[in-house]
Design a protein around this motif. Structure first.
Motif, PDB file in Angstrom:
ATOM      1  N   ARG A   7     -17.964   6.245  14.014  1.00  0.00           N
ATOM      2  CA  ARG A   7     -18.040   5.104  12.906  1.00  0.00           C
ATOM      3  C   ARG A   7     -19.036   5.563  12.081  1.00  0.00           C
ATOM      4  N   SER A  20     -16.485  -5.476   1.963  1.00  0.00           N
ATOM      5  CA  SER A  20     -16.339  -5.552   3.604  1.00  0.00           C
ATOM      6  C   SER A  20     -17.564  -6.513   4.224  1.00  0.00           C
ATOM      7  N   THR A  27     -10.363  -6.641   8.007  1.00  0.00           N
ATOM      8  CA  THR A  27     -10.081  -5.346   8.006  1.00  0.00           C
ATOM      9  C   THR A  27      -9.458  -4.602   6.937  1.00  0.00           C
ATOM     10  N   ARG A  29      -8.038  -1.187   5.373  1.00  0.00           N
ATOM     11  CA  ARG A  29      -7.274  -0.049   5.669  1.00  0.00           C
ATOM     12  C   ARG A  29      -6.894   0.766   4.407  1.00  0.00           C
ATOM     13  N   VAL A 104      -9.984   3.249   8.539  1.00  0.00           N
ATOM     14  CA  VAL A 104     -10.395   1.919   8.467  1.00  0.00           C
ATOM     15  C   VAL A 104     -11.942   1.403   8.213  1.00  0.00           C
ATOM     16  N   ARG A 106     -14.798  -1.634   8.618  1.00  0.00           N
ATOM     17  CA  ARG A 106     -15.097  -3.156   9.008  1.00  0.00           C
ATOM     18  C   ARG A 106     -16.455  -3.376   8.817  1.00  0.00           C
ATOM     19  N   GLU A 111     -14.326   3.857  10.055  1.00  0.00           N
ATOM     20  CA  GLU A 111     -13.926   3.964  11.658  1.00  0.00           C
ATOM     21  C   GLU A 111     -12.992   5.049  11.275  1.00  0.00           C
ATOM     22  N   THR A 188      -2.084  -1.850  13.011  1.00  0.00           N
ATOM     23  CA  THR A 188      -3.156  -0.791  13.746  1.00  0.00           C
ATOM     24  C   THR A 188      -2.296  -0.124  14.756  1.00  0.00           C
TER      25      THR A 188
END
Length: 214
Positions: A7, A20, A27, A29, A104, A106, A111, A188
């Motif tokens: 992360r 975000s 989430t 992407r 990703v 968040r 991530e 995911t």
């Protein structure tokens, strides 16, 4: 060979960090993207309770030059957009380990999954520390290069799909069932499953011994 999940804290002024943080339960992407000069064209998905509102916040952000909503449902939105922010691509070009898509986001954090050699991974960590980017190492698996194929997440997803009967003909479960056993959303699970399958197919077609699948 190293497989790692990290992360990485986004810069506070990055558009995706700002959006975000405004929608912390959403989430984001990045499914694909390419830099073209001082712009980047990206395909992105948002999973949220209010996808239209989140998509609208992206479209009206000053760093977004163009935005086209391709599809929207009750819980997700798919969009193609052009942004003036290219820091991610500069980071990827500088890093010795390119991340795997999807990327990703968040609540202001990237991530990412990486696969490479120990030297490449050490180089990535050194670059993150030199850039004073806050990061957290979520998982790290080191093995002989000839023995490493899948990330832990890919292996767990494939094992869950196999256990639930997803690969049976006809299928004995849906992708949503596989996702539920892993505690993730369907998108995911789909992305991780596709990447794991692609690795297995590519590895198998190069002529490696079938026992490697154990």
């Amino acid at each position: 060979m190293i497989t790692a999940s990290l992360r990485i804290r986004l810069p506070e002024d990055a558009w995706v960090a700002e959006v975000s943080r405004s929608f912390p339960s959403a989430t984001f992407r990045l499914l694909s993207g390419v830099r073209t000069g001082d712009r980047a064209v990206e395909l992105g998905e948002v999973v949220a309770e209010n996808p239209r509102e989140v998509s609208g916040a992206i479209a009206t952000h000053p760093s977004i030059e163009a935005h086209e909503r391709l599809a929207v449902t009750d819980d997700r939105s798919l969009s193609k957009y052009e942004t003036t922010e290219t820091a991610l691509y500069e980071f990827v070009e500088s890093a010795s380990l390119p991340p795997e898509f999807p990327i990703v986001v968040r609540a202001g954090w990237y991530e990412l999954d990486f696969t490479g050699t120990r030297d490449e991974f050490d180089g990535l960590r050194a670059m993150l520390e030199d850039a004073t980017l806050r990061y957290e190492l979520q998982s790290l698996v080191e093995a002989d290069e000839t023995a490493t194929l899948l990330t832990d997440r890919q292996r767990a997803t494939l094992e869950a799909a196999l256990r639930e009967g997803y690969f049976e003909v006809p299928r004995e479960c849906t992708l949503d069932t596989v996702a539920g056993t892993l505690g993730v959303d369907e998108s995911t699970a789909s992305g991780v499953l596709r990447r794991g399958q692609a690795k297995l197919v590519k590895w198998h077609l190069t002529g490696a011994d079938g026992d490697r699948l154990d």
